[in-house]
Enzyme design. Structure first.
Site, PDB file in Angstrom:
ATOM      1  N   ASP A  73       0.813  -1.220   0.000  1.00 29.67           N
ATOM      2  CA  ASP A  73       0.000   0.000   0.000  1.00 29.67           C
ATOM      3  C   ASP A  73       0.844   1.267   0.000  1.00 29.67           C
ATOM      4  O   ASP A  73       0.362   2.335   0.387  1.00 29.67           O
ATOM      5  CB  ASP A  73      -0.968   0.002   1.195  1.00 29.67           C
ATOM      6  CG  ASP A  73      -2.135   0.954   1.008  1.00 29.67           C
ATOM      7  OD1 ASP A  73      -2.542   1.178  -0.151  1.00 29.67           O
ATOM      8  OD2 ASP A  73      -2.644   1.485   2.017  1.00 29.67           O
ATOM      9  N   ASP A 113      -4.014  -3.856  -5.231  1.00 32.28           N
ATOM     10  CA  ASP A 113      -3.273  -2.587  -5.339  1.00 32.28           C
ATOM     11  C   ASP A 113      -1.826  -2.761  -5.785  1.00 32.28           C
ATOM     12  O   ASP A 113      -1.152  -1.760  -6.047  1.00 32.28           O
ATOM     13  CB  ASP A 113      -3.279  -1.792  -4.027  1.00 32.28           C
ATOM     14  CG  ASP A 113      -4.647  -1.279  -3.652  1.00 32.28           C
ATOM     15  OD1 ASP A 113      -5.511  -1.195  -4.534  1.00 32.28           O
ATOM     16  OD2 ASP A 113      -4.853  -0.940  -2.466  1.00 32.28           O
ATOM     17  N   ASP A 257     -11.460   1.095   6.302  1.00 27.90           N
ATOM     18  CA  ASP A 257     -10.433   1.344   5.295  1.00 27.90           C
ATOM     19  C   ASP A 257      -9.231   2.072   5.879  1.00 27.90           C
ATOM     20  O   ASP A 257      -8.190   2.155   5.233  1.00 27.90           O
ATOM     21  CB  ASP A 257     -11.001   2.196   4.151  1.00 27.90           C
ATOM     22  CG  ASP A 257     -12.092   1.480   3.388  1.00 27.90           C
ATOM     23  OD1 ASP A 257     -11.959   0.276   3.136  1.00 27.90           O
ATOM     24  OD2 ASP A 257     -13.101   2.134   3.037  1.00 27.90           O
TER      25      ASP A 257
END
Length: 283
Positions: A73, A113, A257
């Site tokens: 991330d 991602d 999140d």
């Protein structure tokens, strides 16, 4: 229902609307996220074996998200992951458990991602061999692996296809879109078809898509981190065509999140979000 899920745990301890929301979410087919923080080296093989046993008992497909790449991330809310030396060991333990449960069909969403963020993070050169090695370790008959396909409001379909083709599509079923996002299903279906067409133009052959509909029942307001007023989307396994294999609840509804819009840290159970997401579904 996964006994290991946050919703299942909350359904035991919560009361009132919180328990009703948790009960509803615990009953929905949802992917399990394997992270090295929760299931580290030395324990992840047992976790996958236990999940496979649950799937076998329910005559269900085992759905896993693998989320442990180094520099995960790009240091954002879900930062973490393993170092480059330990990642192959962790993947190898997951692969060993899957091989031991060869009778259980499995769907693997590999590192959300990892590709869509790579241009921004500047780490595509590192990502490619990591993903290729993971694919090589995990592939087996009866397992469908889906790479990170971003979503319809991120990169153009042609750019996503180039990122996927850079990894290579040998050993994978295709790509997953809308993971942990909120875009309308119709938009994601159109996007999946566009990416698949672009991959064919690049010589990749036929590829297929998996769409996350866990939280897209109200569509997107442009925010990706705990936007208010969202709803759960279509239940897993309710759509599909010649490109889209099906939809799946990939992101776990009710898990935050990140510390934004009033939420706790990424991945933590958030009862208020669970209540809001299920408000219409619970009647």
């Amino acid at each position: 229902m996964l006994a290991e899920s946050a919703a299942a745990t909350a359904s035991v301890t919560a009361t009132g609307a919180e328990r009703a929301a948790a009960d509803y979410l615990a009953a929905q087919p949802t992917a399990y996220w394997l992270t090295p923080e929760r299931d580290p080296i030395g324990t992840v093989q047992g976790r996958v074996a236990g999940l496979a046993a649950e799937a076998r008992a329910q005559q269900a497909t085992l759905a896993l998200v693998i989320y442990g790449l180094p520099e995960r991330d790009c240091g954002n809310h879900s930062a973490g992951g393993l170092d480059a030396a330990d990642y192959p060991t962790w993947i190898g333990e997951i692969a060993a458990a899957l091989a031991a449960a060869s009778d259980v069909p499995a769907v693997i969403v590999l590192e959300p991602d990892s590709l869509a963020l790579a241009p921004e993070c500047g780490n595509l050169d590192a990502r490619l061999p990591q993903l290729r090695a993971a694919i090589s370790a995990l592939q087996r008959p009866g397992t469908w692996i889906y790479l990170d396909g971003g979503h319809s409001n991120w990169h153009p379909a042609a750019q996503t296809a180039q990122l996927l083709q850079a990894v290579g599509t040998d050993g994978v079923r295709g790509f997953a879109t809308n993971v942990s996002n909120f875009n309308d299903t119709d938009a994601e279906v159109s996007y999946a078809h566009a990416v698949a067409a672009a991959l064919r133009d690049l010589g990749a052959g036929d590829t297929h898509a998996l769409i996350d509909t866990s939280r897209n029942g109200a569509g997107s307001d442009g925010q990706w981190c705990n936007p208010p007023g969202r709803r759960v989307g279509a239940a897993s396994g309710t759509i599909g065509d010649d490109v889209v294999d099906t939809n799946l609840w990939i992101k776990v509804p009710g898990e935050s999140d990140g510390p934004c819009n009033g939420g706790p840290a990424a991945g933590q159970w958030w009862p208020a979000a669970a209540i809001e997401l299920t408000r219409d579904a619970r009647g």
